[in-house]
Motif scaffolding. Sequence first.
Motif, PDB file in Angstrom:
ATOM      1  N   UNK A 110       0.867  -1.277  -0.076  1.00 39.19           N
ATOM      2  CA  UNK A 110      -0.030   0.489  -0.156  1.00 39.19           C
ATOM      3  C   UNK A 110       1.100   1.428  -0.295  1.00 39.19           C
ATOM      4  N   UNK A 111       1.880   1.771  -0.804  1.00 37.90           N
ATOM      5  CA  UNK A 111       2.858   2.120  -1.215  1.00 37.90           C
ATOM      6  C   UNK A 111       3.136   2.857  -2.524  1.00 37.90           C
ATOM      7  N   UNK A 112       1.581   4.030  -1.941  1.00 36.13           N
ATOM      8  CA  UNK A 112       1.788   4.486  -3.528  1.00 36.13           C
ATOM      9  C   UNK A 112       2.484   5.595  -3.920  1.00 36.13           C
ATOM     10  N   UNK A 113       3.138   6.379  -3.127  1.00 41.79           N
ATOM     11  CA  UNK A 113       4.585   7.050  -3.514  1.00 41.79           C
ATOM     12  C   UNK A 113       5.981   6.137  -3.484  1.00 41.79           C
ATOM     13  N   UNK A 114       6.005   4.584  -3.491  1.00 44.53           N
ATOM     14  CA  UNK A 114       6.942   4.175  -4.426  1.00 44.53           C
ATOM     15  C   UNK A 114       6.538   3.645  -5.975  1.00 44.53           C
ATOM     16  N   UNK A 115       4.721   3.598  -5.816  1.00 43.15           N
ATOM     17  CA  UNK A 115       3.992   3.133  -6.790  1.00 43.15           C
ATOM     18  C   UNK A 115       4.197   4.296  -8.185  1.00 43.15           C
ATOM     19  N   UNK A 116       4.297   5.768  -7.417  1.00 47.14           N
ATOM     20  CA  UNK A 116       3.977   6.314  -8.475  1.00 47.14           C
ATOM     21  C   UNK A 116       5.867   7.197  -8.873  1.00 47.14           C
ATOM     22  N   UNK A 117       6.496   6.954  -8.366  1.00 48.65           N
ATOM     23  CA  UNK A 117       8.019   7.483  -7.817  1.00 48.65           C
ATOM     24  C   UNK A 117       8.313   6.079  -9.087  1.00 48.65           C
ATOM     25  N   UNK A 118       8.345   5.086  -9.207  1.00 51.32           N
ATOM     26  CA  UNK A 118       9.024   3.964 -10.137  1.00 51.32           C
ATOM     27  C   UNK A 118       8.104   4.378 -11.166  1.00 51.32           C
ATOM     28  N   UNK A 119       6.900   4.885 -11.732  1.00 48.35           N
ATOM     29  CA  UNK A 119       6.236   5.178 -12.950  1.00 48.35           C
ATOM     30  C   UNK A 119       6.440   6.255 -13.087  1.00 48.35           C
ATOM     31  N   UNK A 142      -3.396   3.188  -8.153  1.00 46.79           N
ATOM     32  CA  UNK A 142      -4.809   4.628  -7.531  1.00 46.79           C
ATOM     33  C   UNK A 142      -5.496   3.742  -6.762  1.00 46.79           C
ATOM     34  N   UNK A 143      -6.773   3.021  -7.536  1.00 51.31           N
ATOM     35  CA  UNK A 143      -7.421   2.722  -6.883  1.00 51.31           C
ATOM     36  C   UNK A 143      -7.075   1.851  -5.714  1.00 51.31           C
ATOM     37  N   UNK A 144      -5.870   0.453  -6.520  1.00 51.72           N
ATOM     38  CA  UNK A 144      -6.306  -0.312  -5.699  1.00 51.72           C
ATOM     39  C   UNK A 144      -5.060  -0.603  -4.824  1.00 51.72           C
ATOM     40  N   UNK A 145      -3.752   1.052  -4.162  1.00 48.24           N
ATOM     41  CA  UNK A 145      -3.951   1.054  -3.037  1.00 48.24           C
ATOM     42  C   UNK A 145      -4.996   1.916  -2.232  1.00 48.24           C
ATOM     43  N   UNK A 146      -5.692   2.446  -2.649  1.00 41.52           N
ATOM     44  CA  UNK A 146      -6.809   2.732  -1.835  1.00 41.52           C
ATOM     45  C   UNK A 146      -7.310   2.001  -1.136  1.00 41.52           C
ATOM     46  N   UNK A 147      -7.875   1.015  -1.944  1.00 39.51           N
ATOM     47  CA  UNK A 147      -8.457  -0.031  -1.319  1.00 39.51           C
ATOM     48  C   UNK A 147      -7.864  -0.600   0.028  1.00 39.51           C
ATOM     49  N   UNK A 148      -6.386  -0.849  -0.679  1.00 41.63           N
ATOM     50  CA  UNK A 148      -5.149  -1.891   0.852  1.00 41.63           C
ATOM     51  C   UNK A 148      -5.059  -0.914   1.886  1.00 41.63           C
ATOM     52  N   UNK A 149      -5.314   0.127   1.785  1.00 44.59           N
ATOM     53  CA  UNK A 149      -4.757   1.535   2.918  1.00 44.59           C
ATOM     54  C   UNK A 149      -6.072   1.507   3.741  1.00 44.59           C
ATOM     55  N   UNK A 197      -1.983  10.042   4.082  1.00 43.88           N
ATOM     56  CA  UNK A 197      -0.844  10.865   3.881  1.00 43.88           C
ATOM     57  C   UNK A 197       0.445  10.607   3.608  1.00 43.88           C
ATOM     58  N   UNK A 198       0.564   8.855   4.831  1.00 45.45           N
ATOM     59  CA  UNK A 198       1.515   7.745   5.005  1.00 45.45           C
ATOM     60  C   UNK A 198       1.438   7.355   3.686  1.00 45.45           C
ATOM     61  N   UNK A 199       0.761   6.674   2.899  1.00 43.35           N
ATOM     62  CA  UNK A 199       1.109   6.313   1.834  1.00 43.35           C
ATOM     63  C   UNK A 199       1.696   6.814   1.064  1.00 43.35           C
ATOM     64  N   UNK A 209     -10.705  14.531   0.853  1.00 46.25           N
ATOM     65  CA  UNK A 209     -10.546  13.675  -0.479  1.00 46.25           C
ATOM     66  C   UNK A 209     -10.051  12.227   0.188  1.00 46.25           C
ATOM     67  N   UNK A 210     -10.041  11.739   1.785  1.00 45.45           N
ATOM     68  CA  UNK A 210     -10.853  11.110   1.876  1.00 45.45           C
ATOM     69  C   UNK A 210     -12.014  10.761   1.137  1.00 45.45           C
ATOM     70  N   UNK A 211     -12.404  11.291   1.731  1.00 46.63           N
ATOM     71  CA  UNK A 211     -14.243  11.008   1.452  1.00 46.63           C
ATOM     72  C   UNK A 211     -14.273  10.831  -0.312  1.00 46.63           C
ATOM     73  N   UNK A 212     -14.248  11.455  -1.191  1.00 53.88           N
ATOM     74  CA  UNK A 212     -13.667  11.490  -2.596  1.00 53.88           C
ATOM     75  C   UNK A 212     -13.590   9.721  -2.978  1.00 53.88           C
ATOM     76  N   UNK A 213     -12.529   8.903  -2.232  1.00 54.79           N
ATOM     77  CA  UNK A 213     -11.178   8.046  -2.368  1.00 54.79           C
ATOM     78  C   UNK A 213     -12.342   7.053  -2.018  1.00 54.79           C
ATOM     79  N   UNK A 214     -13.529   7.141  -0.476  1.00 53.11           N
ATOM     80  CA  UNK A 214     -15.113   6.385  -0.360  1.00 53.11           C
ATOM     81  C   UNK A 214     -15.400   5.977  -1.470  1.00 53.11           C
ATOM     82  N   UNK A 215     -15.714   7.703  -2.301  1.00 54.33           N
ATOM     83  CA  UNK A 215     -17.244   7.477  -3.195  1.00 54.33           C
ATOM     84  C   UNK A 215     -16.833   6.562  -4.066  1.00 54.33           C
TER      85      UNK A 215
END
Length: 251
Positions: A110-119, A142-149, A197-199, A209-215
């Motif tokens: 669930x490391x979005x920073x690492x995912x984006x950095x690689x891409x 992003x969607x898979x990491x949101x779900x995982x977080x 924020x950590x991810x 932002x959290x509500x938008x992710x949940x929706x």
Amino acid sequence: MKFNTIKLFSKVEQTQKLERYLDQVNKAQVVEYRYWVGRYRLLQNEPREARELLQLAFDQCPNSSRNKRQILIYLTAASIPSGYLPHPMLLYRFDLAEPFLPLINAIRSCNAHAYRSHLNDLRWMEWFSKHEILFGLKECGDVLIWRGVIKKLFRVQYPTAIEGMSTPPITFGQPAPADQKPERKYLHYSHIAAALRISYRDASWDNDDAENVVMCLIEQGYMAGFIRHSNQTVGLDLRAPFKLPSVAVSR
């Protein structure tokens, strides 16, 4: 990013003529048909259909063929959105661990920073763009990491909650009332935002932002629950709060 759609559509048009004769042509032509139509499905944002075709092409392609690695590139790109993460040994065998394994590890952790950095690494951005899969990987990651977080946060807050039950438990001799509401547990947006924020290693994530992710996750079928805007919480159904990505993308 420029997609070479003319070449792809031309190949699909040629190979689609084989569809009605698949039982009469040789294996190489069948593999070619499934490869090109699978790539087309992937470009059309139909990863489940693309994965089925590309998996068949990969399985039927001889191990000695150099095309097997090429098929695996697109099979991996189609598998990730569905949550089917290739085994590292398979990627190492075909010399694809370097481009794909960092993405898979980032999703698992669930490391979005690492995912984006690689891409966003110039070397791999060019490689993924060359194979016309960069946009799709960015979109699904992003969607898979949101779900995982959120799933990890749920497990931390409710460690004794039973996940994955498709139906309520049966009580013999005492059938549950028809109007019985499923049990739910609630997560506050502030906790979700803190986890994001950590991810992302980004302090700008807030409750909106959290509500938008949940929706987004609920709307796309990755989570089962409902939003309580006034309380800044999401209620998750304990029977099956998190859907498998393969189920969500097939909706």
